[in-house]
Design an enzyme around this catalytic site. Structure first.
Site, mmCIF file in Angstrom:
data_model
loop_
_atom_site.group_PDB
_atom_site.id
_atom_site.type_symbol
_atom_site.label_atom_id
_atom_site.label_comp_id
_atom_site.label_asym_id
_atom_site.label_seq_id
_atom_site.Cartn_x
_atom_site.Cartn_y
_atom_site.Cartn_z
ATOM 1 C CG ASN A 110 -1.909 1.091 1.293
ATOM 2 O OD1 ASN A 110 -1.690 2.146 0.705
ATOM 3 N ND2 ASN A 110 -3.001 0.872 2.003
ATOM 4 C CG ASP B 185 -3.523 -5.872 10.752
ATOM 5 O OD1 ASP B 185 -3.525 -6.025 9.527
ATOM 6 O OD2 ASP B 185 -4.464 -6.262 11.481
ATOM 7 N N GLY C 201 -9.440 4.060 1.772
ATOM 8 C CA GLY C 201 -10.259 3.160 2.582
ATOM 9 C C GLY C 201 -11.566 3.804 3.038
ATOM 10 C CE1 TYR C 202 -15.028 0.022 5.433
ATOM 11 C CE2 TYR C 202 -12.668 -0.325 5.777
ATOM 12 C CZ TYR C 202 -13.927 -0.820 5.497
ATOM 13 O OH TYR C 202 -14.098 -2.169 5.269
ATOM 14 C CE LYS D 71 -5.973 8.903 7.558
ATOM 15 N NZ LYS D 71 -6.014 7.969 6.449
ATOM 16 C CG HIS E 46 -5.853 4.651 12.832
ATOM 17 N ND1 HIS E 46 -6.261 5.713 12.047
ATOM 18 C CD2 HIS E 46 -5.731 3.593 11.971
ATOM 19 C CE1 HIS E 46 -6.399 5.306 10.795
ATOM 20 N NE2 HIS E 46 -6.076 4.030 10.725
ATOM 21 N NE ARG E 47 -1.532 3.235 8.687
ATOM 22 C CZ ARG E 47 -2.727 3.638 8.216
ATOM 23 N NH1 ARG E 47 -2.903 4.887 7.839
ATOM 24 N NH2 ARG E 47 -3.714 2.795 8.093
HETATM 25 P P1 IMP Z 1 -4.430 -3.779 6.528
HETATM 26 O O1 IMP Z 1 -3.633 -3.388 5.343
HETATM 27 O O2 IMP Z 1 -4.639 -5.239 6.713
HETATM 28 O O3 IMP Z 1 -3.933 -3.111 7.776
HETATM 29 O O4 IMP Z 1 -5.899 -3.247 6.207
HETATM 30 C C1 IMP Z 1 -6.410 -2.160 6.812
HETATM 31 C C2 IMP Z 1 -7.724 -1.785 6.152
HETATM 32 O O5 IMP Z 1 -8.402 -0.957 7.098
HETATM 33 C C3 IMP Z 1 -7.512 -0.916 4.903
HETATM 34 O O6 IMP Z 1 -7.603 -1.664 3.731
HETATM 35 C C4 IMP Z 1 -8.651 0.079 5.011
HETATM 36 O O7 IMP Z 1 -9.812 -0.487 4.476
HETATM 37 C C5 IMP Z 1 -8.836 0.220 6.506
HETATM 38 N N1 IMP Z 1 -8.016 1.335 7.013
HETATM 39 C C6 IMP Z 1 -6.897 1.283 7.775
HETATM 40 N N2 IMP Z 1 -6.401 2.501 8.028
HETATM 41 C C7 IMP Z 1 -7.231 3.358 7.397
HETATM 42 C C8 IMP Z 1 -7.241 4.783 7.272
HETATM 43 O O8 IMP Z 1 -6.367 5.518 7.762
HETATM 44 N N3 IMP Z 1 -8.242 5.279 6.549
HETATM 45 C C9 IMP Z 1 -9.214 4.526 5.976
HETATM 46 N N4 IMP Z 1 -9.239 3.205 6.038
HETATM 47 C C10 IMP Z 1 -8.248 2.610 6.747
#
Ligand code: IMP
Length: 196
Positions: free
Chosen positions: A9, A69, A151-152, A173, A178-179
């Site tokens: 990503n 994650d 994402g969301y 942001k 969270h990140r």
């Molecule tokens: P990961 O890559 O398995 O951690 O997937 C996390 C998923 O959670 C992403 O594909 C998004 O759908 C969602 N997500 C995580 N962080 C964010 C964010 O900062 N904004 C919007 N969606 C997020």
């Protein structure tokens, strides 16, 4: 110092570099370190999954690897989509499809409180592991708003700012997400680790 990001990503990479470059840490995608691993996220917590991803990429590359994650936990959906955030609704959906599904699954008349969670793990070839966690509370909007982020983001509403994540600049942001918070905590852990 260079860290390999256990992810494909590019937007996550950008957010990580925006925060960690300030302390001389450069993060690259696993593909740039010649690694192509698809780690099955079999853990039941964000912490377990971040550790699975970081360890697999550290072992494949022989270099220190970092993984995040993350996901969205909605109270009225008993914490869903949670660790399944990336796969919510199955393989066929894109980001917009997933947040539309979430909006349609929101029970009427219930609180729309939610939180984003990020767990970070960093695995070193000598076996050392650093971890950090960040959370950002908010609510689920009634309709998507904003064009930024991923994402969301368009449906994650911040009542104090009266904006969704997708309506914030990257800097805004990162300061509250969270990140961003997990990376700040990770940065403190890494500084302690490097200066021990
Ligand atoms: P990961 O890559 O398995 O951690 O997937 C996390 C998923 O959670 C992403 O594909 C998004 O759908 C969602 N997500 C995580 N962080 C964010 C964010 O900062 N904004 C919007 N969606 C997020």
């Amino acid at each position: 110092m260079k860290l390999v990001l256990a992810s494909k990503n590019a937007k996550k990479l950008k957010e990580m570099n925006e925060i960690l470059s300030g302390m001389g840490v450069e993060v690259c995608l696993q593909a740039d370190a010649g690694v192509d691993v698809d780690v099955e996220e079999t853990g039941s917590t964000f912490e377990e999954n971040s550790l699975l991803k970081a360890r697999a990429v550290m072992e494949a590359s022989g270099l220190a690897a970092i993984a995040d994650d993350s996901g969205l936990c909605v109270d009225a959906l008993n914490g869903a989509p949670g660790v399944f955030s990336a796969r919510y609704g199955g393989e066929g959906l894109d980001d917009a499809g997933r947040y539309r599904l979430l909006l349609s699954n929101m029970p009427r008349g219930q609180a729309r409180t939610a939180k984003f969670v990020s767990a970070i793990a960093c695995c070193f070839p000598n076996g050392d592991v650093l971890t950090a966690r960040g959370e950002c509370p908010g609510t689920i909007a009634f309709a998507p708003m904003g064009e930024g982020g991923f994402g969301y983001d368009p449906v994650f509403f911040l009542p104090k700012l009266k904006k969704t994540f997708a309506q914030l600049s990257p800097e805004e942001k990162n300061a509250i997400s969270h990140r961003g918070l997990a990376l700040q905590a990770f940065q403190a852990e890494l500084e302690k680790y490097l200066n021990r």
